[in-house]
Enzyme design. Structure first.
Site, PDB file in Angstrom:
ATOM      1  N   CYS A 211      33.394  46.464  41.626  1.00 26.12           N
ATOM      2  CA  CYS A 211      32.825  47.406  40.663  1.00 26.12           C
ATOM      3  C   CYS A 211      31.418  47.843  41.069  1.00 26.12           C
ATOM      4  O   CYS A 211      31.230  48.471  42.095  1.00 26.12           O
ATOM      5  CB  CYS A 211      32.889  46.803  39.265  1.00 26.12           C
ATOM      6  N   HIS A 212      30.404  47.493  40.289  1.00 27.39           N
ATOM      7  CA  HIS A 212      29.020  47.865  40.584  1.00 27.39           C
ATOM      8  C   HIS A 212      28.323  46.866  41.519  1.00 27.39           C
ATOM      9  O   HIS A 212      27.199  47.102  41.947  1.00 27.39           O
ATOM     10  CB  HIS A 212      28.211  47.975  39.286  1.00 27.39           C
TER      11      HIS A 212
END
Length: 180
Positions: A106-107
């Site tokens: 994800c991030h």
């Protein structure tokens, strides 16, 4: 294999911590929660507070040589806090320098950008990181999971919580190939 799960004290996307953690345990590995502070880390379900988890080791008191691999869970705030902590960034960079496998979802690749370890690699992430990763020298692809064997170590990246099953299966297979 001992696997470090690096998170900031607040902001980790809970499912991106708990599902890979459980997958590591189920595969016979020892997951270890590493953070920038002792105590607990606060999980989140998107923007809502969720559970807390006890920190096993503090990043300034441990090193990459204590682990066979590193998992970086996402959440928007988690990697943003980590990339502002010099010891956390150095810890991540050390895994690459030692040739140990790393997995990020994800991030989480924001922390990889700060550690200056994505240049020349093919990666995926949450779509909003595309420009940041490209500017840091990576080639960004929109794939469920991307394995980049750069010769010196393996990096497994994934886009989002919906990809967790594939992420867990892939990172565990790659970590096993690397010696665990």
């Amino acid at each position: 294999m001992r696997i470090a799960f690096l998170t900031a004290p607040e902001g980790v996307e809970q499912v991106e911590l708990t599902q890979p953690w459980q997958a590591a345990k189920d595969a016979g590995h020892e997951p270890v929660l590493v953070s920038t502070q002792s105590g607990e880390v606060q999980g989140f379900h998107h923007l809502d507070k969720a559970d807390t988890f006890p920190v096993d080791e503090v990043v300034g008191d441990t090193s990459a040589d204590s682990f066979g691999g590193l998992v970086l869970p996402g959440g928007v705030a988690n990697p943003d806090f980590l990339r502002m902590d010099e010891k956390a960034v150095a810890f991540v960079r050390d895994f690459f320098q030692q040739g140990r496998p790393v997995a990020a979802i994800c991030h989480a690749p924001w922390t990889l950008v700060e550690a200056n370890v994505v240049r020349g690699r093919v990666v995926t992430s949450w779509p909003s990181l595309r420009t940041d990763l490209s500017n840091a020298g990576a080639t960004w692809v929109d794939e469920q999971v991307k394995v980049c064997d750069h010769g010196d170590n393996v990096l497994v990246t994934s886009r989002k919580p919906d990809d967790l099953e594939a992420f867990c299966e892939t990172y565990l297979a790659e970590f096993a190939k690397a010696g665990g």
